[in-house]
Design a protein around this motif. Structure first.
Motif, PDB file in Angstrom:
ATOM      1  N   ALA A  43       3.155   2.501   8.756  1.00  0.00           N
ATOM      2  CA  ALA A  43       4.437   2.444   8.052  1.00  0.00           C
ATOM      3  C   ALA A  43       4.277   2.810   6.581  1.00  0.00           C
ATOM      4  N   CYS A  44       3.145   2.427   5.981  1.00  0.00           N
ATOM      5  CA  CYS A  44       2.890   2.757   4.574  1.00  0.00           C
ATOM      6  C   CYS A  44       2.803   4.267   4.370  1.00  0.00           C
ATOM      7  N   PHE A  45       2.067   4.937   5.255  1.00  0.00           N
ATOM      8  CA  PHE A  45       1.933   6.384   5.130  1.00  0.00           C
ATOM      9  C   PHE A  45       3.260   7.093   5.421  1.00  0.00           C
ATOM     10  N   SER A  46       3.980   6.635   6.432  1.00  0.00           N
ATOM     11  CA  SER A  46       5.264   7.253   6.750  1.00  0.00           C
ATOM     12  C   SER A  46       6.275   7.015   5.633  1.00  0.00           C
ATOM     13  N   SER A  47       6.239   5.812   5.043  1.00  0.00           N
ATOM     14  CA  SER A  47       7.146   5.492   3.947  1.00  0.00           C
ATOM     15  C   SER A  47       6.859   6.353   2.724  1.00  0.00           C
ATOM     16  N   GLY A  48       5.569   6.516   2.420  1.00  0.00           N
ATOM     17  CA  GLY A  48       5.196   7.329   1.261  1.00  0.00           C
ATOM     18  C   GLY A  48       5.637   8.766   1.405  1.00  0.00           C
ATOM     19  N   PHE A  49       5.350   9.369   2.559  1.00  0.00           N
ATOM     20  CA  PHE A  49       5.717  10.774   2.769  1.00  0.00           C
ATOM     21  C   PHE A  49       7.225  10.961   2.801  1.00  0.00           C
ATOM     22  N   ALA A  50       7.920  10.113   3.580  1.00  0.00           N
ATOM     23  CA  ALA A  50       9.374  10.260   3.715  1.00  0.00           C
ATOM     24  C   ALA A  50      10.075  10.027   2.378  1.00  0.00           C
ATOM     25  N   GLY A  51       9.592   9.043   1.612  1.00  0.00           N
ATOM     26  CA  GLY A  51      10.212   8.752   0.318  1.00  0.00           C
ATOM     27  C   GLY A  51      10.088   9.906  -0.660  1.00  0.00           C
ATOM     28  N   VAL A  52       8.895  10.497  -0.737  1.00  0.00           N
ATOM     29  CA  VAL A  52       8.669  11.630  -1.653  1.00  0.00           C
ATOM     30  C   VAL A  52       9.427  12.861  -1.179  1.00  0.00           C
ATOM     31  N   TYR A  53       9.443  13.083   0.132  1.00  0.00           N
ATOM     32  CA  TYR A  53      10.185  14.218   0.695  1.00  0.00           C
ATOM     33  C   TYR A  53      11.676  14.075   0.387  1.00  0.00           C
TER      34      TYR A  53
ATOM     35  N   LEU B 223       0.826  -1.210   0.000  1.00  0.00           N
ATOM     36  CA  LEU B 223       0.000   0.000   0.000  1.00  0.00           C
ATOM     37  C   LEU B 223       0.862   1.262   0.000  1.00  0.00           C
ATOM     38  N   LYS B 224       2.153   1.097   0.315  1.00  0.00           N
ATOM     39  CA  LYS B 224       3.053   2.253   0.265  1.00  0.00           C
ATOM     40  C   LYS B 224       3.151   2.791  -1.165  1.00  0.00           C
ATOM     41  N   ILE B 225       2.863   1.939  -2.159  1.00  0.00           N
ATOM     42  CA  ILE B 225       2.833   2.414  -3.547  1.00  0.00           C
ATOM     43  C   ILE B 225       1.726   3.440  -3.713  1.00  0.00           C
ATOM     44  N   LEU B 226       0.559   3.159  -3.095  1.00  0.00           N
ATOM     45  CA  LEU B 226      -0.562   4.096  -3.149  1.00  0.00           C
ATOM     46  C   LEU B 226      -0.231   5.390  -2.425  1.00  0.00           C
ATOM     47  N   THR B 227       0.305   5.303  -1.207  1.00  0.00           N
ATOM     48  CA  THR B 227       0.616   6.514  -0.448  1.00  0.00           C
ATOM     49  C   THR B 227       1.719   7.322  -1.132  1.00  0.00           C
ATOM     50  N   THR B 228       2.682   6.614  -1.714  1.00  0.00           N
ATOM     51  CA  THR B 228       3.745   7.313  -2.445  1.00  0.00           C
ATOM     52  C   THR B 228       3.170   8.072  -3.641  1.00  0.00           C
ATOM     53  N   ALA B 229       2.227   7.446  -4.360  1.00  0.00           N
ATOM     54  CA  ALA B 229       1.597   8.099  -5.505  1.00  0.00           C
ATOM     55  C   ALA B 229       0.816   9.333  -5.078  1.00  0.00           C
ATOM     56  N   LEU B 230       0.077   9.222  -3.979  1.00  0.00           N
ATOM     57  CA  LEU B 230      -0.715  10.358  -3.495  1.00  0.00           C
ATOM     58  C   LEU B 230       0.180  11.512  -3.057  1.00  0.00           C
ATOM     59  N   PHE B 231       1.259  11.201  -2.343  1.00  0.00           N
ATOM     60  CA  PHE B 231       2.183  12.260  -1.915  1.00  0.00           C
ATOM     61  C   PHE B 231       2.947  12.845  -3.101  1.00  0.00           C
ATOM     62  N   SER B 232       3.225  12.026  -4.120  1.00  0.00           N
ATOM     63  CA  SER B 232       3.910  12.528  -5.320  1.00  0.00           C
ATOM     64  C   SER B 232       3.035  13.525  -6.056  1.00  0.00           C
ATOM     65  N   VAL B 233       1.739  13.228  -6.117  1.00  0.00           N
ATOM     66  CA  VAL B 233       0.802  14.138  -6.778  1.00  0.00           C
ATOM     67  C   VAL B 233       0.697  15.454  -6.016  1.00  0.00           C
ATOM     68  N   SER B 234       0.629  15.375  -4.688  1.00  0.00           N
ATOM     69  CA  SER B 234       0.430  16.580  -3.881  1.00  0.00           C
ATOM     70  C   SER B 234       1.716  17.381  -3.654  1.00  0.00           C
ATOM     71  N   MET B 235       2.865  16.695  -3.511  1.00  0.00           N
ATOM     72  CA  MET B 235       4.105  17.390  -3.167  1.00  0.00           C
ATOM     73  C   MET B 235       4.992  17.688  -4.370  1.00  0.00           C
ATOM     74  N   LEU B 236       4.965  16.818  -5.365  1.00  0.00           N
ATOM     75  CA  LEU B 236       5.826  16.991  -6.536  1.00  0.00           C
ATOM     76  C   LEU B 236       5.064  17.394  -7.784  1.00  0.00           C
ATOM     77  N   SER B 237       3.728  17.561  -7.649  1.00  0.00           N
ATOM     78  CA  SER B 237       2.848  17.959  -8.765  1.00  0.00           C
ATOM     79  C   SER B 237       2.915  16.983  -9.937  1.00  0.00           C
ATOM     80  N   LYS B 238       3.097  15.703  -9.620  1.00  0.00           N
ATOM     81  CA  LYS B 238       3.107  14.694 -10.669  1.00  0.00           C
ATOM     82  C   LYS B 238       1.685  14.379 -11.109  1.00  0.00           C
TER      83      LYS B 238
END
Length: 299
Positions: A182-192, A119-134
């Motif tokens: 862990a999925c949400f923390s992984s997604g945010f930290a990875g994109v950051y 599910l970290k793939i999903l959280t990473t995608a959501l944070f990428s859209v919001s933080m990196l404008s992907k």
């Protein structure tokens, strides 16, 4: 040479991911005399090992010159305090995440953990859209929906689970909550972390040293707050054995392998390697650890 390094790094990633999940699960469920090792101390030791490995890699890149190594560390870390402080946020989150993974694998079988953690793939995608404008295409969003559906099926209780004891159900819930956090923390930290890497020209190894430095500090704080009494009673390395050190080394290796994959391969091949790791973990969890029984929803 580049192609060889690409597939070598991917092969090591499959080995590291599969081995870490299985050995960590086995080490947390193995019944031995005496106290069990503390996951908080294992996280700290892994961070220290990662720092040592990255310093050696920077030393190698500096043509094995101690003077050049000292200059690089001084110029890139000490002389750039604000750049270094930026890594405190993802470092603290990664430290939390690493501790949560121990909690998750103490309560979930390796196969269920592996699939749910995707599910970290999903959280990473959501944070990428919001933080990196992907921007994600229709097929990418559809893939994420299928991923969520698959994870829901894996977590769907079977008849045997409904008849199990309440304590077991509680442990399953604790493990699930640990993985989701862990999925949400992984997604945010990875994109950051990706955002920081793209905005600066510092090497991945230098960034890993900075991450490890803050990770060690946050980890030691966690040891003092949550396990301080146990450490003062039985020692920092209580319960450590050969298997524990294997888990610690594999966890330290994880950050270096991901860095190598980012450098020599791409995200598509990285996803393929992760998928292969899930299959291997499931098979070994079923045939060797025997803590996972496939059902109509978990096959």
């Amino acid at each position: 040479m580049s192609a060889n390094l690409k597939y070598l790094s991917l092969g090591i990633l499959v080995f590291q991911t599969t081995s870490l999940v299985l050995t960590m699960r086995y080490s947390r469920t193995l019944k031995e005399e005496g106290p069990r090792y503390l996951s908080s101390t294992a996280v700290v030791v892994a961070e220290l090992l990662k720092i040592m490995a990255c310093i050696l890699l920077v030393y190698k890149d500096s043509k094995c010159s101690l003077r050049a190594l000292n200059r690089v560390l001084h110029d890139e870390i000490l002389n750039k305090p604000m750049e270094t402080l930026k890594l405190a946020i993802p470092s603290g989150i990664y430290t939390l995440q690493n501790n949560l993974l121990y909690v998750a694998l103490s309560n979930l079988d390796a196969a269920t953990y592996q699939v749910t953690y995707q599910l970290k793939i999903l959280t990473t995608a959501l944070f990428s859209v919001s933080m990196l404008s992907k921007k994600l295409g229709v097929y990418q969003w559809l893939s994420l929906v299928i991923l969520m559906t698959g994870v829901a099926f894996v977590q769907w209780p079977s008849d045997s689970q409904l008849d199990s004891k309440e304590l077991s159900a509680g442990s399953q819930f604790v493990g699930l909550m640990a993985v989701l956090t862990a999925c949400f923390s992984s997604g945010f930290a990875g994109v950051y972390f990706e955002k920081i890497l793209k905005e600066t020209k510092q090497s991945v190894w230098i960034r890993n040293i900075q991450l490890g430095f803050f990770g060690s500090i946050f980890g030691l704080m966690g040891v003092y707050i949550y396990d301080g009494e146990l450490v003062s009673k039985n020692g920092f390395f209580q319960g450590y054995n050969r298997l524990t050190w294997i888990v610690v080394v594999l966890q330290a290796l994880g950050g270096l392998v991901i860095a190598a994959v980012i450098k020599y391969a791409d995200n598509i091949l990285k996803g393929f390697a992760t998928s292969l790791s899930i299959i291997l973990s499931t098979l070994i969890s079923y045939f060797w650890l025997q803590d996972f029984v496939p059902t109509s929803l978990k096959e």
